[in-house]
Write a protein that holds these residues in place. Structure first.
Motif, PDB file in Angstrom:
ATOM      1  N   PRO A 107       0.942  -1.143  -0.205  1.00  0.00           N
ATOM      2  CA  PRO A 107      -0.057  -0.102  -0.064  1.00  0.00           C
ATOM      3  C   PRO A 107       0.857   1.610   0.033  1.00  0.00           C
ATOM      4  N   PRO A 108       0.240   2.154  -0.182  1.00  0.00           N
ATOM      5  CA  PRO A 108       0.728   3.571  -0.711  1.00  0.00           C
ATOM      6  C   PRO A 108       1.599   4.013   0.445  1.00  0.00           C
ATOM      7  N   GLY A 109       2.884   3.697   1.313  1.00  0.00           N
ATOM      8  CA  GLY A 109       3.801   4.166   1.923  1.00  0.00           C
ATOM      9  C   GLY A 109       3.761   5.347   2.758  1.00  0.00           C
ATOM     10  N   ARG A 110       4.414   5.547   3.609  1.00  0.00           N
ATOM     11  CA  ARG A 110       4.664   6.888   4.660  1.00  0.00           C
ATOM     12  C   ARG A 110       6.114   7.418   4.962  1.00  0.00           C
ATOM     13  N   CYS A 111       6.367   8.764   4.894  1.00  0.00           N
ATOM     14  CA  CYS A 111       7.573   9.319   4.958  1.00  0.00           C
ATOM     15  C   CYS A 111       8.173   8.646   6.344  1.00  0.00           C
ATOM     16  N   GLY A 112       9.445   8.287   6.683  1.00  0.00           N
ATOM     17  CA  GLY A 112      10.089   8.000   7.497  1.00  0.00           C
ATOM     18  C   GLY A 112      10.878   7.431   7.537  1.00  0.00           C
ATOM     19  N   ARG A 113      11.199   7.049   8.647  1.00  0.00           N
ATOM     20  CA  ARG A 113      12.789   5.860   8.290  1.00  0.00           C
ATOM     21  C   ARG A 113      13.158   5.116   8.848  1.00  0.00           C
ATOM     22  N   GLY A 114      14.062   3.861   8.103  1.00  0.00           N
ATOM     23  CA  GLY A 114      13.847   2.618   8.400  1.00  0.00           C
ATOM     24  C   GLY A 114      12.373   1.905   7.363  1.00  0.00           C
ATOM     25  N   SER A 115      13.171   0.485   6.453  1.00  0.00           N
ATOM     26  CA  SER A 115      12.233   0.048   5.674  1.00  0.00           C
ATOM     27  C   SER A 115      12.129  -1.536   5.612  1.00  0.00           C
ATOM     28  N   ASP A 116      12.204  -1.914   6.956  1.00  0.00           N
ATOM     29  CA  ASP A 116      11.911  -2.946   7.516  1.00  0.00           C
ATOM     30  C   ASP A 116      10.421  -3.964   7.839  1.00  0.00           C
ATOM     31  N   GLY A 145      13.025  -0.093   0.833  1.00  0.00           N
ATOM     32  CA  GLY A 145      13.501   1.653   1.069  1.00  0.00           C
ATOM     33  C   GLY A 145      12.811   2.292   0.180  1.00  0.00           C
ATOM     34  N   LEU A 146      13.366   1.834  -1.574  1.00  0.00           N
ATOM     35  CA  LEU A 146      13.564   3.084  -1.915  1.00  0.00           C
ATOM     36  C   LEU A 146      11.894   2.838  -2.921  1.00  0.00           C
ATOM     37  N   PHE A 147      11.176   2.092  -2.482  1.00  0.00           N
ATOM     38  CA  PHE A 147       9.894   1.774  -2.506  1.00  0.00           C
ATOM     39  C   PHE A 147       8.930   3.859  -2.199  1.00  0.00           C
ATOM     40  N   LEU A 148       9.461   3.273  -0.349  1.00  0.00           N
ATOM     41  CA  LEU A 148       8.692   3.469   0.685  1.00  0.00           C
ATOM     42  C   LEU A 148       9.585   5.421   0.327  1.00  0.00           C
ATOM     43  N   ALA A 149      10.458   5.234  -0.559  1.00  0.00           N
ATOM     44  CA  ALA A 149      11.280   6.677  -0.858  1.00  0.00           C
ATOM     45  C   ALA A 149      10.426   7.558  -1.942  1.00  0.00           C
ATOM     46  N   ARG A 150      10.352   6.774  -2.691  1.00  0.00           N
ATOM     47  CA  ARG A 150       9.491   7.612  -3.377  1.00  0.00           C
ATOM     48  C   ARG A 150       8.542   7.815  -3.100  1.00  0.00           C
ATOM     49  N   ASP A 151       7.260   6.534  -2.367  1.00  0.00           N
ATOM     50  CA  ASP A 151       5.961   7.071  -1.799  1.00  0.00           C
ATOM     51  C   ASP A 151       5.951   8.799  -1.299  1.00  0.00           C
ATOM     52  N   CYS A 152       7.392   8.912  -0.425  1.00  0.00           N
ATOM     53  CA  CYS A 152       7.047  10.052  -0.013  1.00  0.00           C
ATOM     54  C   CYS A 152       7.307  11.201  -0.629  1.00  0.00           C
ATOM     55  N   ALA A 153       7.799  10.936  -1.725  1.00  0.00           N
ATOM     56  CA  ALA A 153       8.158  11.843  -2.256  1.00  0.00           C
ATOM     57  C   ALA A 153       7.000  12.266  -3.565  1.00  0.00           C
ATOM     58  N   GLU A 154       6.639  11.671  -3.873  1.00  0.00           N
ATOM     59  CA  GLU A 154       5.021  11.263  -4.752  1.00  0.00           C
ATOM     60  C   GLU A 154       4.004  12.122  -4.058  1.00  0.00           C
ATOM     61  N   ALA A 155       3.956  12.030  -2.656  1.00  0.00           N
ATOM     62  CA  ALA A 155       2.549  12.105  -1.433  1.00  0.00           C
ATOM     63  C   ALA A 155       2.914  13.879  -1.218  1.00  0.00           C
ATOM     64  N   THR A 156       4.430  14.028  -0.639  1.00  0.00           N
ATOM     65  CA  THR A 156       4.848  15.483  -1.345  1.00  0.00           C
ATOM     66  C   THR A 156       4.769  16.490  -2.097  1.00  0.00           C
TER      67      THR A 156
END
Length: 288
Positions: A107-116, A145-156
């Motif tokens: 599902p769409p991820g949130r900004c933050g730290r860690g990807s485990d 982690g890359l996936f979630l970072a993209r989600d964060c950039a997209e949401a921003t």
């Protein structure tokens, strides 16, 4: 550009069920507490989260279970979640002696730290009783982690502007031809500190002159709509590269904002017609 407006955040993925038995965690938890008690994960059974390269155009990821217990493991349920994304539940029956992949839609991820991720497994060892264990699934290759970072950039970016992708066209002929795709950023008025910072090259395509490339001067997406044109040419004319490509049409959009690390990006939301047009342009441009 009627009918071409593209939503930036793929919220429709929430609560989706797929053929592998994926459900929203809220539905899967009905009757919780009636199953077996929690027990320690056996030595030799480890979990990781990852995404296959061939699945990069979608949101299918997987929990990979590595079995060095010396026993057959049969998994019937896996509940996967983390502080960065909501829980998802895989159900089915998968029996293995070496390793197994349990696929789910991230599902769409949130900004933050860690990807485990945390995984709660329901399983059996050989013909033994059903057990439930919770473990950490490491993102050992950093794909999640890359996936979630993209989600964060997209949401921003979505907070600051809606993204509209226009109709593709080709200018010039032969090796002088350029693929052009107009993109508009329509400010929402919610933020004035977010900027578009250019398009990234891909393994198949590079930005042609006059395309706003990554590393250029960021353009704030505020005030009047910002219109840019993505201009691409093949990075190389290799028929094998086109035939075997899985990620060459994933064009990165750089996003600049105070809370984002430098170089943050997400993939421009292109539909299959756009991707087909890009592949067709590659073949014509290169004379394949």
């Amino acid at each position: 550009m009627p009918g071409r407006r593209r939503a930036v955040v793929a919220g429709a993925l929430l609560g989706v069920s797929i053929a592998t038995g994926l459900t929203a965690a809220g539905c899967a938890d009905e009757g919780a507490g009636t199953g077996p008690d929690q027990t320690a994960l056996p030595d030799g059974l480890t979990a990781f989260v990852d995404q296959s390269r061939v699945q990069r155009q979608g949101r299918t990821v997987f929990v990979r279970l590595i079995n060095d217990t010396g026993q057959r493991v049969t998994v019937t349920q896996a509940v996967v979640g983390s502080p960065r994304f909501p829980e998802r539940t895989w159900t089915g029956e998968k029996s293995f002696v070496n390793e197994a992949d349990l696929e789910f839609e991230l599902p769409p991820g949130r900004c933050g730290r860690g990807s485990d991720a945390t995984v709660r497994l329901t399983y059996r060892l050989d013909d033994g009783p059903e057990r439930v264990s919770t473990t950490t699934a490491r993102d050992r290759y950093g794909a999640i982690g890359l996936f979630l970072a993209r989600d964060c950039a997209e949401a921003t970016l979505a907070e600051a502007a809606d993204v509209e992708v226009g109709e593709p066209s080709v200018t010039g002929r032969g090796r002088g031809a350029v693929f052009e795709l107009p993109v508009r950023f329509v400010p929402t008025g919610e933020r004035a500190d977010v900027a578009f910072a250019g398009f990234e090259d891909t393994v198949l395509f590079r930005n042609a002159p006059r395309s706003p490339t990554a590393g250029g001067e960021p353009v704030p997406v505020t005030g009047e709509p910002v219109r840019v044109v993505l201009r691409l040419v093949p990075a190389r004319c290799d028929p094998h590269a086109l035939a075997e490509d899985k990620v060459g049409t994933l064009v990165g959009v750089r996003v600049d904002a105070p809370e984002l690390p430098p170089g943050s990006s997400y993939y421009l939301p292109l539909g299959e017609p756009d991707r087909s047009a890009l592949r067709g342009f590659f073949a014509v441009h290169c004379g394949l």
